[in-house]
Design an enzyme around this catalytic site. Structure first.
Site, short mmCIF file in Angstrom:
data_model
loop_
_atom_site.label_atom_id
_atom_site.label_comp_id
_atom_site.label_asym_id
_atom_site.label_seq_id
_atom_site.Cartn_x
_atom_site.Cartn_y
_atom_site.Cartn_z
N GLY A 52 27.89 88.01 52.36
CA GLY A 52 27.74 87.24 53.33
C GLY A 52 26.78 87.71 54.49
CB SER A 53 24.46 90.47 54.80
OG SER A 53 23.54 90.26 54.10
CG ASN A 54 20.65 86.38 53.46
OD1 ASN A 54 19.54 86.31 53.90
ND2 ASN A 54 20.81 86.96 52.28
CG MET A 62 27.04 83.72 43.41
SD MET A 62 25.09 83.97 43.36
CE MET A 62 24.82 84.91 41.92
CB ILE A 88 22.76 72.26 43.74
CG1 ILE A 88 23.15 73.72 44.70
CG2 ILE A 88 22.87 71.11 44.43
CD1 ILE A 88 24.22 73.50 45.41
CG ASN A 116 18.71 79.42 46.94
OD1 ASN A 116 19.72 80.05 47.47
ND2 ASN A 116 17.97 80.17 46.02
CG HIS A 153 15.29 83.91 44.07
ND1 HIS A 153 16.37 83.76 43.23
CD2 HIS A 153 14.71 84.80 43.38
CE1 HIS A 153 16.43 84.49 42.19
NE2 HIS A 153 15.24 85.07 42.38
C1 GRF Z 1 20.82 87.94 48.53
O1 GRF Z 1 20.07 88.85 47.96
C2 GRF Z 1 20.46 86.54 48.31
O2 GRF Z 1 18.94 86.61 48.18
C3 GRF Z 1 21.06 86.22 46.88
O3 GRF Z 1 22.29 86.88 46.75
C4 GRF Z 1 22.37 87.94 47.82
C5 GRF Z 1 23.42 87.78 48.93
O4 GRF Z 1 23.54 88.54 49.73
N1 GRF Z 1 20.74 85.03 46.36
P1 GRF Z 1 24.57 88.45 50.92
O5 GRF Z 1 25.72 87.65 50.44
O6 GRF Z 1 23.89 87.57 51.96
O7 GRF Z 1 24.73 89.59 51.65
#
Ligand code: GRF
Length: 210
Positions: A17-19, A97, A100, A120, A122
């Site tokens: 969940g860092s993003n 993950m 959709i 999204n 990627h």
């Molecule tokens: C990221 O590299 C994103 O691009 C991919 O999964 C990873 C998720 O990382 N789809 P986080 O959970 O946001 O830390």
């Protein structure tokens, strides 16, 4: 009055969940222009849940119960009911993950924009290395340059219209971990740059129609 209405979105995540945290923090600092009243997660105990809790963001954990298309559709319908109730118009996927379905995308179809309001991130330069492990696949292929892609989601897997890409070099002293870490920094940047421009464009559009 309508010109002050915020963009209302949900973040979808399955893991660390860092993003998601980056997006939620951006929204909380947006002066009310981007509102994210809900984090959707499909995995009990995922790290993203603690991150969202720390930021005071309501969370809904909605796993897929069972296997196959029917089970996935049932999960999506539960999510859509929540989104509709809260007036959520955008979905920001951040390490979510699940694939959709077209039915789910229909909820977000935007004729004016010509895309679905589902975005999204990627971890590769699409169309190279689609799928679950963009960094690992790029690393194993020995690329000299890799990158990250922000895109709208369509009915394929990692195929929707590209919003933006950022690239980075593979260094001689890189390990997969340092390579991935450099990419992650670009993921945060590319998402927040998009959110900033979405806010600016929405404000301009509202002014035009005021
Ligand atoms: C990221 O590299 C994103 O691009 C991919 O999964 C990873 C998720 O990382 N789809 P986080 O959970 O946001 O830390």
């Amino acid at each position: 009055m309508a010109s002050n209405a915020p963009i209302v979105a949900a973040v979808f995540a399955s893991g660390n969940g860092s993003n998601a945290e980056n997006i939620l923090r951006f929204a909380q600092n947006s002066g009310g222009r981007l509102s994210i009243p809900l984090l959707i997660c499909d995995k009990e105990g995922a790290g993203v849940l603690a991150r969202a809790e720390k930021l005071g963001v309501p969370r809904a954990v909605i796993p897929v119960e069972g296997k196959g298309r029917e089970a996935r559709r049932a999960q999506e319908d539960k999510i859509l009911a929540l989104l509709a109730k809260q007036g959520i118009k955008w979905a920001f996927l951040a390490g979510y993950m699940q694939i959709i379905s077209p039915e789910f995308l229909k909820f977000f179809a935007d004729e004016t924009l010509g895309v679905n309001r589902v975005v999204n991130i990627h971890p590769s330069l699409l169309p190279q290395f689609p799928g679950k492990d963009g960094y690992g696949d790029a690393w194993n292929a020995g690329v000299k340059k890799s990158g990250v892609t922000l895109h709208y989601v369509d009915e394929g897997v990692d195929t929707g219209p590209v919003i933006a890409q950022k690239t980075f070099d593979r260094r001689d002293d890189d390990t997969l971990e340092t390579f991935r870490a450099r990419g992650m920094e670009l993921e945060y940047q590319i998402y927040t740059e998009f959110l900033a421009s979405l806010i600016a464009e929405t404000a301009a559009l509202k002014k035009e129609h005021a």
